[in-house]
Design an enzyme around this catalytic site. Structure first.
Site, short mmCIF file in Angstrom:
data_model
loop_
_atom_site.label_atom_id
_atom_site.label_comp_id
_atom_site.label_asym_id
_atom_site.label_seq_id
_atom_site.Cartn_x
_atom_site.Cartn_y
_atom_site.Cartn_z
N GLU A 110 7.29 -21.79 -21.03
CA GLU A 110 8.09 -20.67 -20.56
C GLU A 110 9.16 -20.21 -21.56
O GLU A 110 9.49 -19.02 -21.60
CB GLU A 110 8.76 -21.04 -19.24
CG GLU A 110 7.80 -21.32 -18.10
CD GLU A 110 7.03 -20.08 -17.67
OE1 GLU A 110 7.56 -18.97 -17.78
OE2 GLU A 110 5.86 -20.24 -17.26
N SER A 386 -16.31 0.73 24.95
CA SER A 386 -16.15 1.03 26.38
C SER A 386 -14.88 0.46 26.98
O SER A 386 -14.49 0.86 28.08
CB SER A 386 -17.35 0.50 27.15
OG SER A 386 -18.48 1.31 26.93
#
Length: 843
Positions: A110, A386
């Protein structure tokens, strides 16, 4: 003076000007002061950065302290979860607990100049600025570990120049107030490692079932490579991708002198094996419910961020019913409750249970194998089929006060403009209750057309559905919607029917307090609105109870207490795919206490992933869950409103129905017996042999009718129903009778044979053949000749007409197959002329 004014000035000589060259001394001072100004500006700017960072660090000093996980409780006050955030299950690692190689791996990956810079790596910032200019946008993130810590602790993740400047200010302040070891320790305790894991100590346990101090080099390199993209580089999601990323980290460590080549090669070669503890962590209960409760908490407290909620040490008290939730999760984990898929893509499902007496959500199933913060399907819109008929067709019709469960609806196959709804059966009139029970499509569309689309939309809106302008057409009677609806919406809407027409505010949060038990939010139910008449809700409940009774489409949902509900299926809707398979299967129902909605289907529907069954499995899931979840609850009954109108029971059946062909008048004489009342009329229905459906033949005030329109060689079927127009009632249809009309009918004068002399111009009788179908009448005083040798010159009469009685037509459909009668053709195209709910509306 005048002479002086008239004097002219001597002319100036013109020519090219000679530019003066700056001396070296001038150049020196110019450069010197430029450098001085730049240095001063730099010092001032750096000072401002430091001052700004110090100010922000002081103002937000509390954020340096690790938060306390908020706790979620069930309805009984028992803890069910600690929120999955940066602080949930975080175990803080002290500096001396973290292996040196772990720190080296992170620094090498990093921020390789971490121990050299003072929070800002100007070389890295310059590189980022160049990339931003080239890309014409902010694309490069913070380049140092200190800057990443600043962003993680204090800032959002957006990439703007202002945010970068603020990030730099805080990074410098951190460097001035913390040692490198403290900064690196804070960083490793805060970064996200995927799968809901924050902090290196928790990541070691989750991914390797190991203590931090016992990690091996390859494991530390794996963890060091994850913060850049946790979802992509964690070994559980992608072991191969994680291994490649691990190799990059190890190479960086080797290049920077932290490890030897042999150590690098050995660590690169190891294959990751998922430990059993990872699978066990997936068994955390109640994930879908907890996720929904967190969402609701953020809605009711809009000024609070999710991070504040999760790490603020709050106590969140919910409505979760542990019995119901446990049953739901058990049944959703049982593969036999779902249709088997052709591959590893499972048929998915969702379920939500609401106590409609107070709106408290009892249980939620967000899907099979639901993962924390995953796709919660109770909030995913699907086509309701339905199950939407009570909401847009029958409910608003009942609300008008002109229609009742016993009202007779048209059921003949017809088109409304260019919208032609499909139905597996349709011809004879049918009561609204029968149409609901058997989930007939044609009556639902006819009913909506009668009351008007606009009234159907208004009723749906009152139940919480926001239909679009594209939904203003007759297809909504069958649940054909543009956006669809969620299981939670359907359960809330049906709760209104169950709650005598009053709105129900569905919720999961009862109270939120601080860790010191100070209430920050307490649920207060809004005033209930009467969005429909109590009579309407009662009539709907009566009709929906027949759905789960014998012959209904939802018999599989029946349990040992009163149940009302509705099935729903939608066709697959895949263009060019010729199949009766379905896309969505529903059952939405309620007892006197709870309402529940169940949906099943694939997340993505294609030709390989469709439902071969209809709503039977959804109804069965409702039954299995509700029977167990409510086992210890006292049974009660649906409450009938006072003064509700009841159907008149004295319409009477049509009996002694007769149909006789009268050859002399070429007609069929129909007669029957009915109720002795002046209010009763009759409808006679007829179907010729070349027709597929019955149609209304005649209305009659009496009990006899003649059909004068019959034709030779044809067969006709008839039945009769009695109508009480005043009370809007109809009887059951009579038996069906069939009448055959002969091919040839000949009338012969009745003249004695011995009174005619053929030689004197008497009547010449027709010749008969064995194929004529007639039988000669013998001459008086003579023997009857055999049938085989019929003598011409004999008086004959036609054969008696056959009258055949047939059994009544069955209307019912059982479970299995397309129990909803086809439900909603999703890709039906309604008539645009009816889109505003005005054209072709009789009601």
């Amino acid at each position: 003076m005048a002479d002086r004014r008239q004097r002219t000035q001597p002319e100036k000589k013109t020519g090219p000007k000679k530019r003066r060259r700056m001396s070296g001394k001038t150049w020196f001072f110019l450069l010197f002061f430029t450098v001085v100004i730049a240095i001063v500006c730099g010092i001032i700017g750096y000072s401002l950065i430091i001052l700004n960072g110090e100010r922000m660090l002081k103002e937000r000093a509390d954020m340096m302290v690790m938060g306390e996980a908020s706790i979620v409780y069930d309805a009984n006050g028992n803890e069910i979860s600690r929120l999955s955030t940066a602080e949930e299950n975080r175990e803080i690692a002290e500096y001396d607990e973290i292996p040196k190689e772990m720190m080296n791996a992170v620094v090498a990956t990093e921020d390789q100049r971490f121990y050299e810079h003072a929070g800002i790596d100007f070389f890295a910032i310059g590189r980022a600025l160049v990339k931003d200019v080239i890309a014409r946008s902010a694309v490069e993130g913070g380049s140092t570990i200190t800057q990443q810590l600043a962003k993680n602790m204090f800032l959002s993740s957006d990439k703007t120049l202002f945010r970068k400047a603020t990030e730099a200010s805080i990074a410098v302040a951190l460097e001035n107030n913390k040692t490198k070891e403290e900064i690196l320790t804070l960083y490793l305790n805060r970064i996200y490692f995927g799968k809901g894991v924050y902090g290196v100590k928790g990541a070691a346990k989750y991914y390797f079932n190991s203590e931090l101090k016992d990690l091996k080099l390859w494991q530390m390199a794996t963890l060091a490579g994850m913060p850049k993209a946790p979802s992509r580089y964690n070994p559980v999601n992608d072991a191969e991708g994680s291994k490649v990323r691990r190799g990059v980290v190890l190479q960086l460590m080797y290049d920077q002198g932290y490890i030897t080549k042999d150590e690098m090669d050995e660590a690169k070669a190891v294959d990751y094996v998922t430990p059993p503890t990872v699978e066990q962590s997936k068994d955390e209960p109640y994930k879908a419910f907890v996720d929904y409760a967190v969402e609701e908490a953020l809605r009711v407290m809009p000024d609070m961020t999710e991070t504040d909620l999760r790490i603020g040490g709050y106590r969140i008290y919910t409505t979760l019913n542990p019995t119901a939730q446990t049953v739901v999760e058990k049944e959703f984990a049982d593969d036999s409750n779902f249709e088997e898929s052709v591959d590893d893509k499972k048929v998915q499902g969702a379920m939500v249970i609401i106590d409609h007496r107070d709106g408290a959500i009892q249980a939620i199933a967000g899907g099979r194998d639901y993962e924390r913060k995953g796709l919660n399907r109770v909030e995913l819109p699907r086509q309701p089929g339905s199950a939407f008929k009570p909401i847009t067709s029958y409910g608003p019709a009942l609300e008008t006060g002109q229609y009742f469960p016993w009202t007779v609806l048209k059921n003949d196959k017809t088109c409304f403009g260019n919208y032609c709804p499909k139905d597996s059966r349709g011809a004879t009139p049918i009561t609204m209750q029968e149409a609901v029970k058997h989930s007939r499509n044609l009556p639902a569309v006819w009913m909506l057309n009668e009351i008007g689309v606009s009234n159907g939309v208004k009723f749906a809106t009152k139940l919480g559905f926001e239909l679009s302008d594209q939904d203003r057409n007759l297809a909504i009677a069958l649940g054909g919607l543009t956006e669809g609806v969620t299981p939670l919406q359907m359960a809330s809407a049906y709760s209104t029917f169950a709650n005598s027409g009053q709105t129900v505010d569905s919720h999961t949060i009862r109270e939120i307090t601080t860790s010191s038990n100070t209430a920050v939010y307490t649920y207060k139910a809004p005033s209930a609105e009467q969005v429909m008449n109590a009579d309407t809700a009662w009539y709907m409940t009566e009709m929906l109870q027949t759905v789960v009774q014998s012959g209904g489409t939802g018999t599989g949902a029946a349990i040992d207490r009163p149940v009302a509900g509705k099935t729903g299926t939608t066709q697959h809707g895949i263009p060019g795919f010729n199949s009766s398979a379905n896309r969505d299967a529903w059952f939405v129902g309620y007892t006197p206490e709870w309402t529940a909605a169940v949906w099943m289907g694939y997340d993505r529907t294609d030709e390989q992933h469709v439902l071969k069954k209809s709503s039977a499995q959804s109804a069965a899931m409702f039954s299995k869950v509700m029977k167990q979840a409510m086992a210890d609850m006292p049974k009660s009954s649906f409450k009938k409103p006072q003064g509700v109108k009841e159907p008149v029971k004295d319409v009477g059946a049509v009996t002694n129905f007769n149909a006789v062909f009268v050859p002399e008048q070429m007609k069929v004489a129909l007669s029957w017996q009915g109720a002795a009342s002046s209010n009763i009329s009759y409808k006679v229905y007829r179907k010729a042999m070349d027709q597929t459906d019955f149609s209304l033949f005649v209305d009659s005030a009496g009990t006899t009718v003649d059909d004068m329109s019959v034709a030779p060689g044809m067969t006709y079927d008839y039945y009769v129903v009695a109508i009480d127009a005043e009370n809007n009632l109809t009887s059951k249809q009579s038996e069906t009778l069939s009448v055959q009309i002969p091919e040839t009918v000949i009338e012969v004068p009745d003249v004695p044979m011995d009174s005619i002399d053929p030689d004197e111009g008497g009547i010449e009788l027709p010749s008969f053949s064995p194929d004529s179908g007639m039988t000669p009448t013998p001459t008086p005083g003579t023997e009857t000749p055999p049938v085989e040798t019929i003598d011409p010159g004999t008086t004959v009469s036609p054969e008696p007409t056959d009258i055949i009685a047939s059994p009544p037509i069955e209307e019912g459909e059982q479970d299995g197959g397309n129990a909803d009668g086809g439900d909603n053709p999703v890709n039906a195209t309604p008539d645009p002329a009816q889109g505003d709910g005005t054209t072709n509306e009789a009601g």
